[in-house]
Design a protein around this motif. Structure first.
Motif, PDB file in Angstrom:
ATOM      1  N   LEU A 186       1.658  48.652  25.905  1.00  0.00           N
ATOM      2  CA  LEU A 186       2.572  49.674  25.424  1.00  0.00           C
ATOM      3  C   LEU A 186       3.006  49.390  23.990  1.00  0.00           C
ATOM      4  CD1 LEU A 186       4.846  50.006  28.609  1.00  0.00           C
ATOM      5  CD2 LEU A 186       2.668  51.137  28.107  1.00  0.00           C
ATOM      6  N   ARG A 187       2.404  48.401  23.375  1.00  0.00           N
ATOM      7  CA  ARG A 187       2.801  47.929  22.044  1.00  0.00           C
ATOM      8  C   ARG A 187       1.561  47.336  21.376  1.00  0.00           C
ATOM      9  NH1 ARG A 187       8.116  44.086  21.099  1.00  0.00           N
ATOM     10  NH2 ARG A 187       7.725  43.507  18.919  1.00  0.00           N
ATOM     11  N   PRO A 188       1.476  47.354  20.052  1.00  0.00           N
ATOM     12  CA  PRO A 188       0.298  46.811  19.362  1.00  0.00           C
ATOM     13  C   PRO A 188       0.007  45.357  19.745  1.00  0.00           C
ATOM     14  CG  PRO A 188       1.642  48.059  17.828  1.00  0.00           C
ATOM     15  CD  PRO A 188       2.430  47.960  19.096  1.00  0.00           C
ATOM     16  N   LEU A 189      -1.271  45.038  19.852  1.00  0.00           N
ATOM     17  CA  LEU A 189      -1.669  43.675  20.220  1.00  0.00           C
ATOM     18  C   LEU A 189      -1.344  42.665  19.134  1.00  0.00           C
ATOM     19  CD1 LEU A 189      -3.188  45.155  22.530  1.00  0.00           C
ATOM     20  CD2 LEU A 189      -5.003  43.471  22.256  1.00  0.00           C
ATOM     21  N   PRO A 288       8.713  35.890  26.985  1.00  0.00           N
ATOM     22  CA  PRO A 288       9.640  36.608  27.862  1.00  0.00           C
ATOM     23  C   PRO A 288       8.959  37.578  28.814  1.00  0.00           C
ATOM     24  CG  PRO A 288      10.369  36.671  25.565  1.00  0.00           C
ATOM     25  CD  PRO A 288       8.964  36.159  25.557  1.00  0.00           C
ATOM     26  N   CYS A 289       9.720  37.990  29.825  1.00  0.00           N
ATOM     27  CA  CYS A 289       9.199  38.825  30.911  1.00  0.00           C
ATOM     28  C   CYS A 289       8.665  40.170  30.437  1.00  0.00           C
ATOM     29  CB  CYS A 289      10.283  39.038  31.964  1.00  0.00           C
ATOM     30  SG  CYS A 289      11.856  39.646  31.305  1.00  0.00           S
ATOM     31  N   GLU A 290       9.172  40.701  29.321  1.00  0.00           N
ATOM     32  CA  GLU A 290       8.714  42.016  28.870  1.00  0.00           C
ATOM     33  C   GLU A 290       7.261  42.009  28.410  1.00  0.00           C
ATOM     34  OE1 GLU A 290      11.507  40.512  25.477  1.00  0.00           O
ATOM     35  OE2 GLU A 290      11.341  40.343  27.667  1.00  0.00           O
ATOM     36  N   TRP A 291       6.685  40.809  28.246  1.00  0.00           N
ATOM     37  CA  TRP A 291       5.267  40.709  27.883  1.00  0.00           C
ATOM     38  C   TRP A 291       4.373  40.646  29.116  1.00  0.00           C
ATOM     39  CZ3 TRP A 291       3.915  41.781  23.101  1.00  0.00           C
ATOM     40  CH2 TRP A 291       4.887  41.655  22.098  1.00  0.00           C
ATOM     41  N   ASN A 292       4.957  40.727  30.285  1.00  0.00           N
ATOM     42  CA  ASN A 292       4.190  40.771  31.537  1.00  0.00           C
ATOM     43  C   ASN A 292       5.101  41.419  32.588  1.00  0.00           C
ATOM     44  OD1 ASN A 292       2.534  40.378  33.739  1.00  0.00           O
ATOM     45  ND2 ASN A 292       2.426  38.148  33.554  1.00  0.00           N
ATOM     46  N   ASP A 308      14.908  45.648  29.834  1.00  0.00           N
ATOM     47  CA  ASP A 308      16.054  46.562  29.846  1.00  0.00           C
ATOM     48  C   ASP A 308      16.450  46.988  28.440  1.00  0.00           C
ATOM     49  OD1 ASP A 308      16.248  46.538  32.572  1.00  0.00           O
ATOM     50  OD2 ASP A 308      17.849  45.046  32.656  1.00  0.00           O
ATOM     51  N   LYS A 309      16.445  46.019  27.531  1.00  0.00           N
ATOM     52  CA  LYS A 309      16.938  46.276  26.187  1.00  0.00           C
ATOM     53  C   LYS A 309      15.903  46.946  25.291  1.00  0.00           C
ATOM     54  CE  LYS A 309      19.290  43.946  22.354  1.00  0.00           C
ATOM     55  NZ  LYS A 309      19.822  42.644  21.859  1.00  0.00           N
ATOM     56  N   HIS A 310      14.672  46.448  25.340  1.00  0.00           N
ATOM     57  CA  HIS A 310      13.657  46.896  24.394  1.00  0.00           C
ATOM     58  C   HIS A 310      12.506  47.669  25.045  1.00  0.00           C
ATOM     59  CE1 HIS A 310      15.654  44.371  21.457  1.00  0.00           C
ATOM     60  NE2 HIS A 310      15.492  43.308  22.232  1.00  0.00           N
ATOM     61  N   GLY A 311      12.470  47.718  26.357  1.00  0.00           N
ATOM     62  CA  GLY A 311      11.329  48.309  27.038  1.00  0.00           C
ATOM     63  C   GLY A 311      10.241  47.283  27.283  1.00  0.00           C
ATOM     64  N   ALA A 312       9.336  47.590  28.180  1.00  0.00           N
ATOM     65  CA  ALA A 312       8.217  46.693  28.464  1.00  0.00           C
ATOM     66  C   ALA A 312       7.210  46.749  27.328  1.00  0.00           C
ATOM     67  CB  ALA A 312       7.551  47.079  29.776  1.00  0.00           C
ATOM     68  N   ASN A 313       6.646  45.600  26.989  1.00  0.00           N
ATOM     69  CA  ASN A 313       5.592  45.524  25.978  1.00  0.00           C
ATOM     70  C   ASN A 313       4.206  45.572  26.606  1.00  0.00           C
ATOM     71  OD1 ASN A 313       7.601  45.119  23.986  1.00  0.00           O
ATOM     72  ND2 ASN A 313       7.631  42.931  24.442  1.00  0.00           N
ATOM     73  N   VAL A 314       4.067  44.880  27.723  1.00  0.00           N
ATOM     74  CA  VAL A 314       2.820  44.859  28.489  1.00  0.00           C
ATOM     75  C   VAL A 314       3.182  45.159  29.937  1.00  0.00           C
ATOM     76  CG1 VAL A 314       0.812  43.509  29.191  1.00  0.00           C
ATOM     77  CG2 VAL A 314       1.823  43.130  26.937  1.00  0.00           C
ATOM     78  N   LEU A 315       2.581  46.184  30.495  1.00  0.00           N
ATOM     79  CA  LEU A 315       2.872  46.612  31.862  1.00  0.00           C
ATOM     80  C   LEU A 315       1.791  46.074  32.796  1.00  0.00           C
ATOM     81  CD1 LEU A 315       5.158  48.445  32.997  1.00  0.00           C
ATOM     82  CD2 LEU A 315       3.478  50.296  33.056  1.00  0.00           C
TER      83      LEU A 315
END
Length: 397
Positions: A186-189, A288-292, A308-315
């Motif tokens: 969900l974000r650039p690699l 951090p957890c948002e990367w997985n 929660d704060k920034h959204g998921a980066n990798v789903l």
């Protein structure tokens, strides 16, 4: 009589020469047909290993030296392993990577033989402006010879343990991002690749925690083997400094741990990684957890603060939630990527569609937090709009 004999002799010579030329040309064509496809395949797709399984891990990439271009040296190397029915979601994964990433990408795809043509057809059909930023290589599966390759192949999920042997297979690659096939970027690699620069002198792999809550985490409650830290780690999004791994006791240790704990491990290669980093914690970087981001982070309550704060980066849609109805927010996100056509507007096509579909999932556990699934995409689109506005007014981007 003499004229007749000369005529017959001359005719025989002509026939003999004609037959000789026919077979000579035929052999030349056969030779060309054998050589040219191999050359074309190497130019377009990279070199494949010679055996699907059971082969000695070898320098697959070394044969491919002429292809070492700027993208290979300075691009982002992304790898996955596809077996069974995972080919379609694998292509959607690659699609999500190329949609948001401007840096050249090098895909390393390990796949069963019957899936390999599917990957070629799909990627070769991408628009030219995307294909110029993508180099891909397809390899047969390869497990250590003399080590019961079928056991490795069927450890936990089919072929999942292939990731353990990639450092010894791609010896011409310095760093690699390995991901499971049920992943969406969900974000650039470039942003996850940047973690390589944050490694200290001993760290060689980056992983995320298995859970954020010790009381809910699987490892403290059920594991019958050593594991990393308090919660263990999840292996679905694995950033690797391959050069350092090859200089470590990685491969021999993993084989040793498998022999010692194979009757006690539940999650296959992930458990082996946990055992390894239990004994070598200094070699692991935790991001951090948002990367997985997985269903475990929202199925009971929201436990990933970064998400929660920034959204998921990798789903990470493990347990097939991208395809079933157990977590509709994950499926809605995946389906939005499936429907999105290359060239269509990200803002008014993908983002609008995704928000609309997520609205329908608000009654579900993870659907209560829709921004987690679209916030990073929205942020990326905003950055593109800022760039365009500066250009239109003559400013520097």
């Amino acid at each position: 009589m003499k004229c007749k004999m000369l005529f017959k002799l001359g005719l025989s010579v002509v026939v003999f020469v004609a037959v000789y030329l026919f077979f000579a040309l035929q052999n030349q064509n056969d030779s060309d047909s054998q050589v040219m496809p191999e050359i074309l395949n190497n130019q377009q797709h990279g070199v494949q290993s010679s055996k699907e399984s059971g082969g000695q891990p070898s320098n697959i990439a070394a044969v491919d030296k002429p292809l070492r271009n700027e993208a290979w040296r300075n691009g982002i190397h992304l790898s996955l392993v596809a077996c069974g029915d995972r080919e379609k979601e694998s292509v959607i994964l690659l699609k999500s990577a190329v949609l948001f990433t401007k840096t050249p990408l090098v895909f390393h795809i390990f796949a069963e033989l019957h899936l390999q043509d599917y990957f070629r057809r799909q990627i070769d059909f991408w628009p030219d402006d995307l294909r110029t930023r993508v180099e891909y290589h397809i390899y047969n599966l390869s497990f250590p010879s003399g080590e019961k390759p079928n056991e490795w192949k069927n450890l936990f999920k089919p072929c999942a343990s292939q990731r353990l042997f990639i450092p010894d297979l791609l010896t011409d690659v310095e760093a690699l991002l390995y991901v499971d096939t049920d992943i969406l970027f969900l974000r650039p690699l470039e942003d996850i690749w940047a973690f390589l620069q944050k490694f200290n002198s001993t760290q060689m792999v980056a992983l995320s925690p298995e859970h954020e809550d010790k009381q809910s985490s699987w490892y403290p409650r059920f594991a019958r083997h050593p594991y990393y830290g308090e919660q263990g780690v999840n292996s679905g999004v694995m950033l690797m400094n391959l050069t350092r791994i090859r200089q470590s006791p990685w491969l021999q240790s993993l084989k040793h741990y498998y022999n010692d704990y194979k009757l006690k491990i539940t999650w296959g290669d992930q458990d082996l990684l946990n055992i390894y980093f239990h004994y070598y914690p200094e070699q692991l970087y935790i991001y951090p957890c948002e990367w997985n981001y997985r269903p475990d982070h929202c199925m009971y309550m929201s436990v990933c603060r970064g998400g929660d704060k920034h959204g998921a980066n990798v789903l990470h849609g493990n347990r097939r939630v991208m395809h079933n109805d157990k977590q509709p927010a994950f499926k809605a996100t995946y389906d939005s990527f499936v429907r999105h056509q290359f060239g269509a507007d990200l803002k008014y096509d993908m983002l609008v569609t995704l928000k609309r579909e997520l609205e329908k999932t608000k009654h579900t556990a993870c659907g209560k937090f829709p921004h987690i699934f679209y916030k990073q995409i929205e942020r990326y689109i905003d950055s593109l709009d800022i760039y365009k506005n500066k250009e239109s007014y003559g400013g520097k981007p």
